[in-house]
Structure formats: structure tokens, C-alpha cells
Write an enzyme that holds these catalytic residues in place. Structure first.
Site, PDB file in Angstrom:
ATOM      1  CE  LYS A 185      -1.735   1.490   4.046  1.00 15.27           C
ATOM      2  NZ  LYS A 185      -1.470   2.886   4.411  1.00 15.27           N
ATOM      3  CG  ASN A 186       2.237   2.600   3.536  1.00 16.39           C
ATOM      4  OD1 ASN A 186       1.064   2.848   3.240  1.00 16.39           O
ATOM      5  ND2 ASN A 186       2.628   2.373   4.771  1.00 16.39           N
TER       6      ASN A 186
ATOM      7  CB  CYS B 165      -5.027   5.735  10.974  1.00 16.09           C
ATOM      8  SG  CYS B 165      -5.706   4.426   9.985  1.00 16.09           S
TER       9      CYS B 165
ATOM     10  NE  ARG C 169      -0.171  10.382  10.630  1.00 17.78           N
ATOM     11  CZ  ARG C 169      -0.632   9.295   9.996  1.00 17.78           C
ATOM     12  NH1 ARG C 169      -1.803   8.815  10.313  1.00 17.78           N
ATOM     13  NH2 ARG C 169       0.062   8.729   9.028  1.00 17.78           N
TER      14      ARG C 169
ATOM     15  CG  ASP D  26       3.111   1.216   9.514  1.00 13.91           C
ATOM     16  OD1 ASP D  26       3.335   1.454   8.316  1.00 13.91           O
ATOM     17  OD2 ASP D  26       2.808   2.096  10.336  1.00 13.91           O
TER      18      ASP D  26
ATOM     19  NE  ARG E 135      -7.449   4.231   5.825  1.00 11.30           N
ATOM     20  CZ  ARG E 135      -7.451   5.524   6.117  1.00 11.30           C
ATOM     21  NH1 ARG E 135      -8.156   5.959   7.145  1.00 11.30           N
ATOM     22  NH2 ARG E 135      -6.741   6.374   5.426  1.00 11.30           N
TER      23      ARG E 135
HETATM   24  C1  EPZ Z   1       4.028   6.787   6.426  1.00 13.31           C
HETATM   25  O1  EPZ Z   1       3.244   7.784   7.049  1.00 13.31           O
HETATM   26  C2  EPZ Z   1       3.127   5.562   6.309  1.00 13.31           C
HETATM   27  N1  EPZ Z   1       1.968   5.896   5.482  1.00 13.31           N
HETATM   28  C3  EPZ Z   1       2.657   5.129   7.702  1.00 13.31           C
HETATM   29  O2  EPZ Z   1       1.904   3.923   7.527  1.00 13.31           O
HETATM   30  C4  EPZ Z   1       3.888   4.820   8.551  1.00 13.31           C
HETATM   31  O3  EPZ Z   1       3.465   4.504   9.865  1.00 13.31           O
HETATM   32  C5  EPZ Z   1       4.817   6.042   8.584  1.00 13.31           C
HETATM   33  O4  EPZ Z   1       5.168   6.434   7.235  1.00 13.31           O
HETATM   34  C6  EPZ Z   1       6.116   5.765   9.342  1.00 13.31           C
HETATM   35  O5  EPZ Z   1       6.764   4.681   8.754  1.00 13.31           O
HETATM   36  C7  EPZ Z   1       2.114   5.917   4.140  1.00 13.31           C
HETATM   37  O6  EPZ Z   1       3.191   5.683   3.610  1.00 13.31           O
HETATM   38  C8  EPZ Z   1       0.874   6.223   3.356  1.00 13.31           C
HETATM   39  P1  EPZ Z   1       6.061  10.152   8.604  1.00 13.31           P
HETATM   40  P2  EPZ Z   1       3.795   9.316   7.114  1.00 13.31           P
HETATM   41  O7  EPZ Z   1       5.944  11.405   7.831  1.00 13.31           O
HETATM   42  O8  EPZ Z   1       4.492   9.652   5.834  1.00 13.31           O
HETATM   43  C9  EPZ Z   1       5.869  13.265  12.160  1.00 13.31           C
HETATM   44  C10 EPZ Z   1       0.067   2.483   7.748  1.00 13.31           C
HETATM   45  O9  EPZ Z   1      -0.389   1.879   8.722  1.00 13.31           O
HETATM   46  N2  EPZ Z   1       5.826  14.286  11.108  1.00 13.31           N
HETATM   47  O10 EPZ Z   1       7.312   9.331   8.488  1.00 13.31           O
HETATM   48  O11 EPZ Z   1       2.690  10.167   7.555  1.00 13.31           O
HETATM   49  C11 EPZ Z   1       4.553  12.482  12.204  1.00 13.31           C
HETATM   50  O12 EPZ Z   1       3.597  13.170  12.980  1.00 13.31           O
HETATM   51  C12 EPZ Z   1       0.501   3.922   7.882  1.00 13.31           C
HETATM   52  O13 EPZ Z   1       0.244   1.971   6.612  1.00 13.31           O
HETATM   53  C13 EPZ Z   1       5.911  15.623  11.469  1.00 13.31           C
HETATM   54  O14 EPZ Z   1       6.013  15.968  12.640  1.00 13.31           O
HETATM   55  O15 EPZ Z   1       4.851   9.173   8.285  1.00 13.31           O
HETATM   56  C14 EPZ Z   1       4.958  11.181  12.841  1.00 13.31           C
HETATM   57  O16 EPZ Z   1       5.002  11.349  14.245  1.00 13.31           O
HETATM   58  C15 EPZ Z   1       0.238   4.484   9.273  1.00 13.31           C
HETATM   59  N3  EPZ Z   1       5.832  16.572  10.499  1.00 13.31           N
HETATM   60  C16 EPZ Z   1       6.390  10.985  12.326  1.00 13.31           C
HETATM   61  O17 EPZ Z   1       6.839  12.260  11.853  1.00 13.31           O
HETATM   62  C17 EPZ Z   1       5.715  16.247   9.170  1.00 13.31           C
HETATM   63  O18 EPZ Z   1       5.680  17.180   8.318  1.00 13.31           O
HETATM   64  C18 EPZ Z   1       6.474   9.985  11.176  1.00 13.31           C
HETATM   65  O19 EPZ Z   1       5.717  10.506  10.129  1.00 13.31           O
HETATM   66  C19 EPZ Z   1       5.639  14.885   8.816  1.00 13.31           C
HETATM   67  C20 EPZ Z   1       5.703  13.918   9.794  1.00 13.31           C
END
Ligand code: EPZ
Length: 419
Positions: free
Chosen positions: A23-24, A117, A122, A306, A398
Site C-alpha cells: 500500500k505504502n 488514521c 499528523r 506499523d 484500508r
Molecule cells: C508513512 O506515514 C506511512 N503511510 C505510515 O503507515 C507509517 O506509519 C509512517 O510512514 C512511518 O513509517 C504511508 O506511507 C501512506 P512520517 P507518514 O511522515 O508519511 C511526524 C500504515 O499503517 N511528522 O514518516 O505520515 C509524524 O507526525 C501507515 O500503513 C511531522 O512531525 O509518516 C509522525 O510522528 C500508518 N511533520 C512521524 O513524523 C511532518 O511534516 C512519522 O511521520 C511529517 C511527519
């Protein structure tokens, strides 16, 4: 129509099952099709709710998308819009990567903050900061994010956190931006390498995915490409945890074992025998799992956040006490309270969960509140005494194309009922 997943626990899983596309990886690759005019052919795209929503976004922009089994044909010829409506944007988190893609193609974009989610806040501050460093002007008004990328130029960007989404957004925006962009402290997840491979197949000049620095030399034009998406490493971990929790013996196929190394190492520590080949992993569970001293979620190649909920459920019946630390998201222990309803002994204190293993869980009616938490409840149901009913399986849909069918194929007494 409402539906529930019913599981009668106690049957050790056995047999073999294939793992579908990631998915990701699919979601940012679909966004990347916006970057060129042409007909893209993307194989190994699972039938997931998040993929359908992304297809809806592409169609709203003006692309024509058709599906043939697990292949999506995306025709992005002609004019594509700059705007994705809030209703669609709020449906999923990864919608934010359309910002970089639309900016690169049309030099302007109007989107709103993404949904996804509820795992805690986020924010998208890292995305916005990085695109501004690329020279995009970005303002927020009435809930919309309005971007103008006409002055974008290659830049050196340092991410304060290796955000997966921010890394993807910059890659998408920079590959059609004049000049060289170097991004430091990028996410190293395998999905980032898949996106780089797809973009380079389209004619981009990107290198470094999988390391902590990615270099992008902007090109004038990109072309449609054909590509096969990588397997979903979290779906693979889900099947393995189900087998471990139920005391089973399974083989999962069409996987990349090296993507699973952090989760396999914890499964070994819990007493499972693991072997693997080029594209398969087999697991033989012990009579009873052993507790794991500590699991701490980290950016890849560390233990994946995840998979955290999956192990929370699996270790609920292990012998001993396991400590799980969630360092990526603020509120990702929601399944704990549902597992406690099934007799688990889990104490959550902020970002730490203390799991005191119990001999048996008992079936109960529990409620999925997010994607991986929902899968965790199914895993608990597989090893609980009696029948477990999981409400709100829409969350599970999802990210899992056929979780019920896969576990049924492995011998579980599981079914989905509509009511
Ligand atoms: C991706 O989310 C994945 N989703 C998530 O999978 C996964 O848990 C996550 O990466 C971490 O591996 C998709 O790829 C669609 P991040 P993403 O930006 O890109 C903070 C699933 O179950 N952050 O690496 O949103 C954020 O709040 C989903 O398949 C900021 O603070 O993850 C989080 O605490 C859930 N500011 C941390 O970084 C920003 O601008 C990681 O977020 C961006 C992120």
C-alpha cells in the site's frame, strides 16, 4: 451495510499464502503518474480502500484510470487539474504527496490538509518547509494550502526527522525542478526505493534511496512507465504474527525477506523458528511464545511502527513481560484497551506499553479504531478461546486486500458477516 469479522480462536495456522503489493509504495507511485503525460501500467496494485481513494483523486484531476485484476492503467494525457477537494484529501494521509506531484507538473496546486488514521497529530510542517526551500510559495487560507511553484529551483534540504511522506513529496516536486536537489536525513523505507525506481523508469535522475541522502537532478520532461510494485512488508508481518500467536507453521510467499529483518529478529526472540529464501519466509511457532525484553519502534531499518500493534497482540499471550516503546507516533496503543477486554494484561503509559503475558485470551466483541490496530484484534481473535467479533473492519480494508481470506486459507475459523 455494516460488517464484522468473526473468528473462532484456537486453530494453529498452517499452509502457505502469497503477500500482495505494498500500500505504502502504490500510493506515492500513483501520485507520481501525474508527473508525465502518457499511459502508465502499474502491476501488483492491491484492491484496497486507500488505493481506490487515490484513484478517485487521479480521476478528479482528469486522469483516466482502469483496473485489470491487480494492474492499474493510468492515462494522464491532456490537461490535469491543480486542485483536490477537501472531501477527498481528508480521506487519507498520503494524499499530501499529491502536493509535490501537482506542483511539479502544473507549477501550482491547491489542496487541503490530509486525513488518515488517528495515531496522534499528523502535521505536515516538514513537507511545507522543504517545498518552500525548493522555492515554492505556499500559503494557507480557509483550510486550503495554495502553492505556486513557478520559481522552484534545486536546493539542499535537511529533514529534521526522516519523514516518509516528506521524503516522497520532495522527490516528486524536485524531479521536474531545474537544478540539483540534495536531501539529507531522508527516510530509508523500502517504499522510498520503490518510488525512486518508478520515477527513474519515467526518466527522472534520482539516486540514493535507501541511504540517508538522496540526490535529484531535475529534468525537463518525464514519460509514462510500466512498473511492478514491491510486496507489502507489513501485510507479511501480519500473517507471520497470526501464525506465531496461534502456534502455527506457515510459509509466506512473494516477499522480500530483507524488508522483514527487524520483525523476523523479534519473532526469533519470541521463540519462533524462521527460515527464508529468495522470495519466501517460513515460520514455525513454539508451543508457547516467549516474552520479548523490549521492542522500540524506529525509522527503517529499525522495528517498524506499523508492526507494533501486531506484536502487542501476539505478545499478550507470551510467557513473561514484554516492553513496547512507540517512538514514531504519539497515540498508537489504541488496540490495548480492546485487548484488555479479551483478558490481556497490558498497561499503557504514554509511549510505553507493558505487556504481561497471559495463558489465554477469551473471545469478545472488540472494535477496530485504526488500520494496524484492527489487524491486531484479528490476530488476538485467532488465539483467543471462543468467538471474537471485530467491529469496524473498514479500517482493516484500508490496508489489507483479503485478510480474512488469507487467514481462512491458512486454516483459521474466520469469516466476515454483513448485517
Ligand atoms: C508513512 O506515514 C506511512 N503511510 C505510515 O503507515 C507509517 O506509519 C509512517 O510512514 C512511518 O513509517 C504511508 O506511507 C501512506 P512520517 P507518514 O511522515 O508519511 C511526524 C500504515 O499503517 N511528522 O514518516 O505520515 C509524524 O507526525 C501507515 O500503513 C511531522 O512531525 O509518516 C509522525 O510522528 C500508518 N511533520 C512521524 O513524523 C511532518 O511534516 C512519522 O511521520 C511529517 C511527519
Amino acid at each position: 451495510m455494516m460488517s464484522r469479522i468473526l473468528i473462532e480462536g484456537g486453530t494453529p495456522l498452517a499452509g502457505a499464502v502469497d503477500v500482495h503489493g505494498a500500500k505504502n509504495a502504490v500510493l506515492p507511485i500513483l501520485a507520481a503518474t501525474v508527473l508525465s503525460e502518457g499511459v502508465h501500467v502499474i502491476h501488483n496494485c492491491p484492491k484496497l480502500k486507500d488505493v481506490s481513494i487515490t484513484v478517485e483523486m487521479l480521476r478528479y484531476l482528469g486522469a483516466k484510470v482502469t483496473r485489470e485484476d491487480d494492474t492499474l492503467i493510468v492515462d494522464t494525457r491532456g490537461h490535469l487539474g491543480n486542485h483536490i477537494p477537501e472531501k477527498l484529501m481528508r480521506e487519507l494521509r498520503s494524499s499530501i504527496v499529491f502536493m509535490g506531484a501537482i506542483l511539479a507538473r502544473n507549477k501550482r496546486a491547491k489542496i487541503s490538509a490530509p486525513g488518515g488514521c488517528e495515531l496522534g497529530p499528523r502535521p505536515i510542517d516538514l513537507h511545507i518547509k522543504a517545498l518552500r526551500e525548493l522555492g515554492a510559495s505556499i500559503r494557507e487560507s480557509h483550510g486550503y494550502i495554495i502553492c505556486n511553484g513557478s520559481q522552484m529551483r534545486g536546493a539542499n534540504i535537511h529533514l529534521s526527522f526522516p519523514s516518509v511522506g516528506a521524503t516522497e513529496n520532495i522527490m516528486l516536486a524536485a524531479c521536474l525542478t531545474e537544478g540539483r536537489t540534495v536531501i539529507e536525513n531522508v527516510a530509508k523505507e523500502p517504499e522510498i526505493l520503490d518510488l525512486q525506481n518508478f520515477l527513474n523508469r519515467m526518466g527522472a535522475k534520482i539516486s540514493g534511496a535507501g541511504s540517508s541522502q538522496i540526490t535529484i537532478d531535475g529534468v525537463k520532461e518525464l514519460y509514462a512507465a510500466e512498473y511492478t510494485v514491491m510486496p507489502d512488508r507489513i501485510v507479511a508481518a501480519t500473517y507471520l504474527c497470526g501464525a506465531a500467536a496461534s502456534g502455527g507453521r506457515v510459509e509466506i510467499r512473494k516477499v522480500v525477506p530483507e524488508h522483514l529483518s527487524a520483525t523476523l529478529s523479534v519473532l526469533r526472540e519470541s521463540g519462533c523458528e524462521i527460515s527464508s529464501g529468495e522470495d519466501w519466509v517460513s515460520l514455525c511457532a513454539p508451543e508457547r511464545l516467549q516474552a520479548v525484553r523490549e521492542i522500540t519502534t524506529m525509522p527503517y531499518p529499525g522495528f517498524p511502527t506499523d508492526a507494533q500493534s501486531l506484536f502487542l497482540a501476539m505478545l499478550a499471550v507470551a510467557d513473561g513481560t514484554s516492553i513496547i516503546k512507540e517512538t514514531i507516533f504519539e497515540s498508537r496503543f489504541k488496540p490495548a484497551e480492546e485487548l484488555v477486554r479479551m483478558g490481556a494484561d497490558i498497561t499503557v503509559d504514554g509511549r510505553i506499553a507493558i505487556v504481561q503475558g497471559v495463558k489465554k485470551l477469551s473471545g469478545a466483541t472488540v472494535s477496530a479504531k485504526d488500520l494496524r490496530g484492527g489487524a491486531a484484534l484479528v490476530i488476538a481473535g485467532l488465539c483467543a478461546e471462543g468467538v471474537t467479533e471485530v467491529e469496524n473492519p473498514c479500517y482493516i480494508d484500508r490496508g489489507y486486500a483479503h485478510l480474512v481470506e488469507a487467514f481462512e486459507q491458512l486454516g483459521a475459523k474466520i469469516k466476515r458477516v454483513e448485517y
